[in-house]
Design a protein around this motif. Sequence first.
Motif, PDB file in Angstrom:
ATOM      1  N   LEU A   1       0.831  -1.206   0.000  1.00 45.77           N
ATOM      2  CA  LEU A   1       0.000   0.000   0.000  1.00 45.77           C
ATOM      3  C   LEU A   1       0.865   1.255   0.000  1.00 45.77           C
ATOM      4  N   MET A   2       1.899   1.264   0.866  1.00 49.06           N
ATOM      5  CA  MET A   2       2.777   2.426   0.942  1.00 49.06           C
ATOM      6  C   MET A   2       3.526   2.639  -0.374  1.00 49.06           C
ATOM      7  N   ALA A   3       3.942   1.547  -1.014  1.00 51.90           N
ATOM      8  CA  ALA A   3       4.619   1.679  -2.305  1.00 51.90           C
ATOM      9  C   ALA A   3       3.681   2.275  -3.352  1.00 51.90           C
ATOM     10  N   ALA A   4       2.428   1.804  -3.366  1.00 50.84           N
ATOM     11  CA  ALA A   4       1.463   2.301  -4.343  1.00 50.84           C
ATOM     12  C   ALA A   4       1.163   3.782  -4.127  1.00 50.84           C
ATOM     13  N   VAL A   5       0.963   4.157  -2.873  1.00 48.75           N
ATOM     14  CA  VAL A   5       0.644   5.559  -2.583  1.00 48.75           C
ATOM     15  C   VAL A   5       1.855   6.451  -2.838  1.00 48.75           C
ATOM     16  N   THR A   6       3.059   5.940  -2.577  1.00 49.09           N
ATOM     17  CA  THR A   6       4.269   6.716  -2.842  1.00 49.09           C
ATOM     18  C   THR A   6       4.417   6.992  -4.332  1.00 49.09           C
ATOM     19  N   VAL A   7       4.134   5.981  -5.167  1.00 50.73           N
ATOM     20  CA  VAL A   7       4.173   6.187  -6.614  1.00 50.73           C
ATOM     21  C   VAL A   7       3.159   7.246  -7.020  1.00 50.73           C
ATOM     22  N   TRP A   8       1.965   7.156  -6.446  1.00 45.28           N
ATOM     23  CA  TRP A   8       0.929   8.150  -6.745  1.00 45.28           C
ATOM     24  C   TRP A   8       1.364   9.540  -6.318  1.00 45.28           C
ATOM     25  N   ARG A   9       1.987   9.636  -5.135  1.00 51.61           N
ATOM     26  CA  ARG A   9       2.427  10.934  -4.621  1.00 51.61           C
ATOM     27  C   ARG A   9       3.507  11.531  -5.499  1.00 51.61           C
ATOM     28  N   ARG A  10       4.451  10.698  -5.976  1.00 52.74           N
ATOM     29  CA  ARG A  10       5.548  11.209  -6.783  1.00 52.74           C
ATOM     30  C   ARG A  10       5.073  11.734  -8.129  1.00 52.74           C
ATOM     31  N   ARG A  11       3.911  11.288  -8.595  1.00 49.89           N
ATOM     32  CA  ARG A  11       3.389  11.754  -9.876  1.00 49.89           C
ATOM     33  C   ARG A  11       2.616  13.067  -9.755  1.00 49.89           C
ATOM     34  N   ARG A  12       2.362  13.459  -8.523  1.00 49.11           N
ATOM     35  CA  ARG A  12       1.662  14.730  -8.315  1.00 49.11           C
ATOM     36  C   ARG A  12       2.657  15.873  -8.408  1.00 49.11           C
TER      37      ARG A  12
ATOM     38  N   ALA B   1       3.803  -2.229  12.275  1.00 46.83           N
ATOM     39  CA  ALA B   1       4.868  -2.686  11.383  1.00 46.83           C
ATOM     40  C   ALA B   1       6.083  -1.772  11.329  1.00 46.83           C
ATOM     41  N   ASN B   2       6.185  -0.783  12.235  1.00 46.36           N
ATOM     42  CA  ASN B   2       7.267   0.207  12.156  1.00 46.36           C
ATOM     43  C   ASN B   2       7.324   0.826  10.765  1.00 46.36           C
ATOM     44  N   ALA B   3       6.156   0.946  10.120  1.00 50.26           N
ATOM     45  CA  ALA B   3       6.099   1.403   8.721  1.00 50.26           C
ATOM     46  C   ALA B   3       5.473   2.785   8.604  1.00 50.26           C
ATOM     47  N   GLY B   4       5.699   3.630   9.620  1.00 46.88           N
ATOM     48  CA  GLY B   4       5.142   4.973   9.549  1.00 46.88           C
ATOM     49  C   GLY B   4       5.949   5.914   8.684  1.00 46.88           C
ATOM     50  N   GLY B   5       7.181   5.508   8.311  1.00 50.15           N
ATOM     51  CA  GLY B   5       8.044   6.380   7.523  1.00 50.15           C
ATOM     52  C   GLY B   5       7.435   6.838   6.206  1.00 50.15           C
ATOM     53  N   PRO B   6       6.960   5.914   5.363  1.00 53.43           N
ATOM     54  CA  PRO B   6       6.360   6.354   4.098  1.00 53.43           C
ATOM     55  C   PRO B   6       5.139   7.255   4.295  1.00 53.43           C
ATOM     56  N   VAL B   7       4.340   6.975   5.325  1.00 52.95           N
ATOM     57  CA  VAL B   7       3.154   7.800   5.575  1.00 52.95           C
ATOM     58  C   VAL B   7       3.572   9.228   5.891  1.00 52.95           C
ATOM     59  N   MET B   8       4.523   9.383   6.818  1.00 49.74           N
ATOM     60  CA  MET B   8       4.963  10.722   7.192  1.00 49.74           C
ATOM     61  C   MET B   8       5.735  11.397   6.065  1.00 49.74           C
ATOM     62  N   SER B   9       6.470  10.623   5.289  1.00 51.73           N
ATOM     63  CA  SER B   9       7.166  11.203   4.146  1.00 51.73           C
ATOM     64  C   SER B   9       6.182  11.819   3.168  1.00 51.73           C
ATOM     65  N   MET B  10       5.109  11.103   2.891  1.00 49.33           N
ATOM     66  CA  MET B  10       4.090  11.626   1.973  1.00 49.33           C
ATOM     67  C   MET B  10       3.452  12.887   2.526  1.00 49.33           C
ATOM     68  N   TYR B  11       3.166  12.880   3.830  1.00 50.74           N
ATOM     69  CA  TYR B  11       2.540  14.061   4.436  1.00 50.74           C
ATOM     70  C   TYR B  11       3.463  15.269   4.367  1.00 50.74           C
TER      71      TYR B  11
ATOM     72  N   ARG C   1      13.064   5.194  -6.585  1.00 48.34           N
ATOM     73  CA  ARG C   1      12.605   4.103  -7.451  1.00 48.34           C
ATOM     74  C   ARG C   1      13.125   2.759  -6.946  1.00 48.34           C
ATOM     75  N   LEU C   2      14.395   2.727  -6.519  1.00 46.64           N
ATOM     76  CA  LEU C   2      14.958   1.492  -5.994  1.00 46.64           C
ATOM     77  C   LEU C   2      14.272   1.083  -4.699  1.00 46.64           C
ATOM     78  N   VAL C   3      13.983   2.052  -3.846  1.00 42.43           N
ATOM     79  CA  VAL C   3      13.312   1.768  -2.577  1.00 42.43           C
ATOM     80  C   VAL C   3      11.912   1.217  -2.829  1.00 42.43           C
ATOM     81  N   ILE C   4      11.194   1.834  -3.768  1.00 43.09           N
ATOM     82  CA  ILE C   4       9.845   1.363  -4.084  1.00 43.09           C
ATOM     83  C   ILE C   4       9.892  -0.065  -4.614  1.00 43.09           C
ATOM     84  N   ALA C   5      10.856  -0.336  -5.510  1.00 44.99           N
ATOM     85  CA  ALA C   5      10.977  -1.687  -6.064  1.00 44.99           C
ATOM     86  C   ALA C   5      11.288  -2.703  -4.968  1.00 44.99           C
TER      87      ALA C   5
END
Length: 251
Positions: free
Chosen positions: A110-121, A153-163, A235-239
């Motif tokens: 989910l975080m990878a998908a939303v990050t891709v979406w965010r980068r296209r904005r 999941a200690n996975a708050g990093g992508p969420v806060m990065s997007m914000y 891109r490498l991180v998302i992959a």
Amino acid sequence: MYSITLWEFAALAAAAVLVGFSKTAVSGANTVSLAIFAAVLPARESTGILLPVLIAGDILAVLTYRRHAHWPTLWRLFPAVAGGVVLGTLFMVWADDAMVRTSIGAILLLMAAVTVWRRRRSDAPAVEETASRAGRAKARSYGVLGGFTTMVANAGGPVMSMYLLSAGFRKLGFLGTSAWFFLIVNSAKVPFSVGLGLINGRSLLLDAALVLFVVPGAFIGKACVHRINQRLFERLVIAATVVGGVQLLLR
């Protein structure tokens, strides 16, 4: 200590190096570390073992970027994050290892998908816009999601990065605000993790060995932050995040 092979410890050590690097260079890149920890260790226990490693990275990041934090943004986020942490704790009480592993994999994808979406904005509002009514509502929604994902999941990093990126933060303000945010939030998670049995004497022994690898990662990140090709690295991180998420879902 946990029964792991030399190669598995090497993978955990590499993940710890990446934690230090991500904390001082590209916040959110440690989703790869999360996938490695969950692949090598039992998924549920891996979140507690990774937490002290993350806190060590947070301390180094705060020492590096402590003067660049935007505290009004942090104070807007903390109440919602606290609610998300409580929800995540309740989920961890109920979930078994398989459910946690599946949840981590799904969150990573989910975080990878939303990050891709965010980068296209292309739009990036100014930081001051976060004080508006819409900005406060966005802070609450991101805060709850960030609190839940960081607890489970200690996975708050992508969420806060997007914000923070959507709020228009530049690199140093982004890193400084993120550093203080995760030091405070991750430290606040420790009593919850201890209560859930995710942090104990055995896990801290493994952490004592892994924390040593965070320091060189942080120094590498500090040296690279002004030179890094962030677009390629993201891109490498998302992959890698997608591969890690799929691996956890299929495991």
